[in-house]
Motif scaffolding. Structure first.
Motif, PDB file in Angstrom:
ATOM      1  N   ASP A  26      46.127  -8.520  -7.796  1.00  0.00           N
ATOM      2  CA  ASP A  26      47.118  -7.905  -8.666  1.00  0.00           C
ATOM      3  C   ASP A  26      47.101  -8.660  -9.991  1.00  0.00           C
ATOM      4  O   ASP A  26      46.274  -9.547 -10.206  1.00  0.00           O
ATOM      5  N   ALA A  27      48.016  -8.310 -10.917  1.00  0.00           N
ATOM      6  CA  ALA A  27      48.004  -8.917 -12.243  1.00  0.00           C
ATOM      7  C   ALA A  27      48.154 -10.437 -12.173  1.00  0.00           C
ATOM      8  O   ALA A  27      47.434 -11.176 -12.855  1.00  0.00           O
ATOM      9  N   GLY A  89      50.359  -9.164 -19.135  1.00  0.00           N
ATOM     10  CA  GLY A  89      49.711  -8.415 -18.064  1.00  0.00           C
ATOM     11  C   GLY A  89      48.311  -7.967 -18.400  1.00  0.00           C
ATOM     12  O   GLY A  89      47.790  -7.051 -17.766  1.00  0.00           O
ATOM     13  N   THR A  90      47.675  -8.603 -19.412  1.00  0.00           N
ATOM     14  CA  THR A  90      46.309  -8.228 -19.787  1.00  0.00           C
ATOM     15  C   THR A  90      45.399  -9.468 -19.797  1.00  0.00           C
ATOM     16  O   THR A  90      44.758  -9.765 -20.803  1.00  0.00           O
ATOM     17  N   PRO A  91      45.350 -10.216 -18.672  1.00  0.00           N
ATOM     18  CA  PRO A  91      44.527 -11.421 -18.635  1.00  0.00           C
ATOM     19  C   PRO A  91      43.041 -11.075 -18.672  1.00  0.00           C
ATOM     20  O   PRO A  91      42.633  -9.967 -18.329  1.00  0.00           O
ATOM     21  N   ALA A 175      43.741   2.571 -10.106  1.00  0.00           N
ATOM     22  CA  ALA A 175      45.068   3.082  -9.782  1.00  0.00           C
ATOM     23  C   ALA A 175      46.109   2.301 -10.567  1.00  0.00           C
ATOM     24  O   ALA A 175      46.513   1.208 -10.175  1.00  0.00           O
ATOM     25  N   GLY A 176      46.518   2.855 -11.710  1.00  0.00           N
ATOM     26  CA  GLY A 176      47.529   2.209 -12.538  1.00  0.00           C
ATOM     27  C   GLY A 176      47.023   1.037 -13.350  1.00  0.00           C
ATOM     28  O   GLY A 176      47.805   0.329 -13.984  1.00  0.00           O
ATOM     29  N   MET A 199      44.164  -4.537 -17.636  1.00  0.00           N
ATOM     30  CA  MET A 199      45.384  -4.163 -18.348  1.00  0.00           C
ATOM     31  C   MET A 199      46.049  -2.977 -17.651  1.00  0.00           C
ATOM     32  O   MET A 199      45.380  -2.149 -17.029  1.00  0.00           O
ATOM     33  N   PRO A 200      47.383  -2.889 -17.741  1.00  0.00           N
ATOM     34  CA  PRO A 200      48.076  -1.731 -17.173  1.00  0.00           C
ATOM     35  C   PRO A 200      47.608  -0.452 -17.865  1.00  0.00           C
ATOM     36  O   PRO A 200      47.281  -0.468 -19.059  1.00  0.00           O
ATOM     37  N   VAL A 201      47.585   0.641 -17.129  1.00  0.00           N
ATOM     38  CA  VAL A 201      47.128   1.895 -17.713  1.00  0.00           C
ATOM     39  C   VAL A 201      48.013   2.309 -18.886  1.00  0.00           C
ATOM     40  O   VAL A 201      47.538   2.926 -19.848  1.00  0.00           O
TER      41      VAL A 201
END
Length: 214
Positions: A26-27, A89-91, A175-176, A199-201
């Motif tokens: 996960d993130a 949330g974009t490592p 997925a997301g 990164m999150p969608v």
């Protein structure tokens, strides 16, 4: 492929396991993997190698001190951006860093040879990531629904600034979440970095909107 490698360091062992682990995380897990040492190693190795090169050149102590101070500031800024990316949330995970190209033997490597070595390693990472994710992915322009001309125009307009993306990025939608394989070089004499990011969608959709309106 030429006899002199452009790479100062690169992750090449067990790529399948690495990307499987990254895609399964996960993130927070992805950010922890990024912080485990690959990105830190990239910065530490770059600083040490650059300082050694500068000292070998026999520069006056005052000039050397100024250069090293600038290098330290640049690396600190990169660490700050890495922390910001993780917090948002974009490592990203550093995969490879080339040597600098201001001194032989690396300065003598022509552009075509550099590009060939980058393409070879980028292709290996792309294949391993695609296998882990389960889809082949697509170029950034296609993923954003624009032409390459529009994408480069958007880059000139700073629509990609602080996104971690580059017109040469390769993109996979999950997925997301969106995964990207990226290539960075701030100047022809500075190192080339290859990174893998998450990164999150929603963040990627915001980039799409910014690029399409640029």
């Amino acid at each position: 492929m030429g006899e002199v490698s452009i790479w100062q360091w690169a992750v090449t062992d067990d790529l399948g396991a690495l990307f499987t682990r990254l895609v399964a995380a996960d993130a927070d897990g992805f950010a922890r993997i990024a912080a485990e040492g690959v990105s830190g190693k990239r910065l530490a190795d770059m600083a040490a190698a650059t300082e050694a090169k500068m000292r070998e050149m026999g520069l006056p102590e005052e000039e050397l001190a100024t250069i090293l101070k600038g290098l330290e500031a640049m690396l600190e800024e990169e660490e700050v951006w890495a922390d910001v990316a993780a917090a948002e949330g974009t490592p990203e995970v550093g995969l490879a860093t080339s040597h600098m190209f201001f001194e032989d033997p690396h300065a003598s490597i022509d552009h075509e040879e550099r590009e060939a070595q980058v393409a070879e390693l980028f292709g290996r990472y792309k294949a391993a990531a695609a296998h882990a994710i389960g889809v082949p992915g697509q170029g950034l322009a296609e993923a954003l629904g624009v032409t390459l001309k529009q994408l480069y125009r958007a880059e000139d307009a700073d629509a990609l600034i602080d996104t971690g993306l580059d017109p040469r990025s390769w993109v996979w939608a999950g997925a997301g979440v969106v995964y990207t394989l990226n290539q960075w070089q701030e100047d022809n004499e500075l190192p080339i970095d290859l990174t893998f990011a998450r990164m999150p969608v929603e963040a990627f959709n915001a980039v799409r909107a910014a690029v399409q309106s640029a």
